[in-house]
Design a protein around this motif. Structure first.
Motif, PDB file in Angstrom:
ATOM      1  N   ALA A  52       3.062  -0.233  27.270  1.00  0.00           N
ATOM      2  CA  ALA A  52       3.817   0.838  26.633  1.00  0.00           C
ATOM      3  C   ALA A  52       5.054   0.311  25.900  1.00  0.00           C
ATOM      4  O   ALA A  52       5.387   0.784  24.826  1.00  0.00           O
ATOM      5  CB  ALA A  52       4.236   1.875  27.666  1.00  0.00           C
ATOM      6  N   ALA A  53       5.731  -0.637  26.472  1.00  0.00           N
ATOM      7  CA  ALA A  53       6.985  -1.128  25.886  1.00  0.00           C
ATOM      8  C   ALA A  53       6.782  -2.551  25.379  1.00  0.00           C
ATOM      9  O   ALA A  53       7.136  -3.521  26.044  1.00  0.00           O
ATOM     10  CB  ALA A  53       8.083  -1.088  26.929  1.00  0.00           C
ATOM     11  N   VAL A  54       6.209  -2.678  24.191  1.00  0.00           N
ATOM     12  CA  VAL A  54       5.956  -3.997  23.616  1.00  0.00           C
ATOM     13  C   VAL A  54       7.070  -4.309  22.615  1.00  0.00           C
ATOM     14  O   VAL A  54       7.179  -3.638  21.584  1.00  0.00           O
ATOM     15  CB  VAL A  54       4.582  -4.042  22.920  1.00  0.00           C
ATOM     16  N   PRO A  55       7.902  -5.309  22.907  1.00  0.00           N
ATOM     17  CA  PRO A  55       8.966  -5.649  21.962  1.00  0.00           C
ATOM     18  C   PRO A  55       8.388  -6.398  20.756  1.00  0.00           C
ATOM     19  O   PRO A  55       7.340  -7.025  20.849  1.00  0.00           O
ATOM     20  CB  PRO A  55       9.888  -6.551  22.772  1.00  0.00           C
ATOM     21  N   PRO A  56       9.066  -6.347  19.614  1.00  0.00           N
ATOM     22  CA  PRO A  56       8.568  -7.072  18.441  1.00  0.00           C
ATOM     23  C   PRO A  56       8.667  -8.583  18.660  1.00  0.00           C
ATOM     24  O   PRO A  56       9.549  -9.066  19.359  1.00  0.00           O
ATOM     25  CB  PRO A  56       9.499  -6.612  17.312  1.00  0.00           C
ATOM     26  N   ALA A  57       7.751  -9.299  18.041  1.00  0.00           N
ATOM     27  CA  ALA A  57       7.733 -10.752  18.178  1.00  0.00           C
ATOM     28  C   ALA A  57       8.870 -11.362  17.376  1.00  0.00           C
ATOM     29  O   ALA A  57       9.143 -10.958  16.248  1.00  0.00           O
ATOM     30  CB  ALA A  57       6.403 -11.306  17.709  1.00  0.00           C
ATOM     31  N   VAL A  58       9.539 -12.341  17.976  1.00  0.00           N
ATOM     32  CA  VAL A  58      10.655 -13.021  17.324  1.00  0.00           C
ATOM     33  C   VAL A  58      10.400 -14.513  17.421  1.00  0.00           C
ATOM     34  O   VAL A  58      10.049 -15.028  18.480  1.00  0.00           O
ATOM     35  CB  VAL A  58      11.990 -12.668  18.014  1.00  0.00           C
ATOM     36  N   ALA A  59      10.582 -15.221  16.299  1.00  0.00           N
ATOM     37  CA  ALA A  59      10.388 -16.666  16.307  1.00  0.00           C
ATOM     38  C   ALA A  59      11.478 -17.322  17.143  1.00  0.00           C
ATOM     39  O   ALA A  59      12.651 -16.949  17.075  1.00  0.00           O
ATOM     40  CB  ALA A  59      10.425 -17.207  14.880  1.00  0.00           C
ATOM     41  N   ALA A  60      11.096 -18.289  17.919  1.00  0.00           N
ATOM     42  CA  ALA A  60      12.049 -18.990  18.779  1.00  0.00           C
ATOM     43  C   ALA A  60      12.862 -19.971  17.952  1.00  0.00           C
ATOM     44  O   ALA A  60      12.354 -20.639  17.048  1.00  0.00           O
ATOM     45  CB  ALA A  60      11.304 -19.726  19.876  1.00  0.00           C
TER      46      ALA A  60
END
Length: 81
Positions: A52-60
């Motif tokens: 339900a709570a999927v955060p957006p992908a962020v490049a490391a």
């Protein structure tokens, strides 16, 4: 010894021991059911929250941004840059 009278406490000793053993078996089976229920609730809650709570992908970002890459790193040898 054969004709000696058996104390009264010995007659009830077996009954008390068997009752305690059956009580422990009931408690152990109830504990297994409760642990299984807790595992299913935990797994279900983790699944629901994870989907339900999927955060957006962020490049490391690189760990050490101030140090240049090593000249012996495989990416520099192959010429990836």
């Amino acid at each position: 010894m054969n004709e000696a009278k058996v104390p009264g406490a010995l007659d009830t000793l077996d009954d008390r021991i068997l009752a305690a053993l059956s009580s422990r078996q009931r408690e152990a089976s109830a504990m297994q059911r409760m642990l299984a229920l807790a595992a299913f609730v935990s797994l279900g809650g983790g699944f629901v929250v994870g989907s339900a709570a999927v955060p957006p992908a962020v490049a490391a970002s690189p760990i050490t941004p101030l140090i240049p890459p090593s000249p012996l790193a495989p990416a520099t040898i192959v010429g990836a840059r």
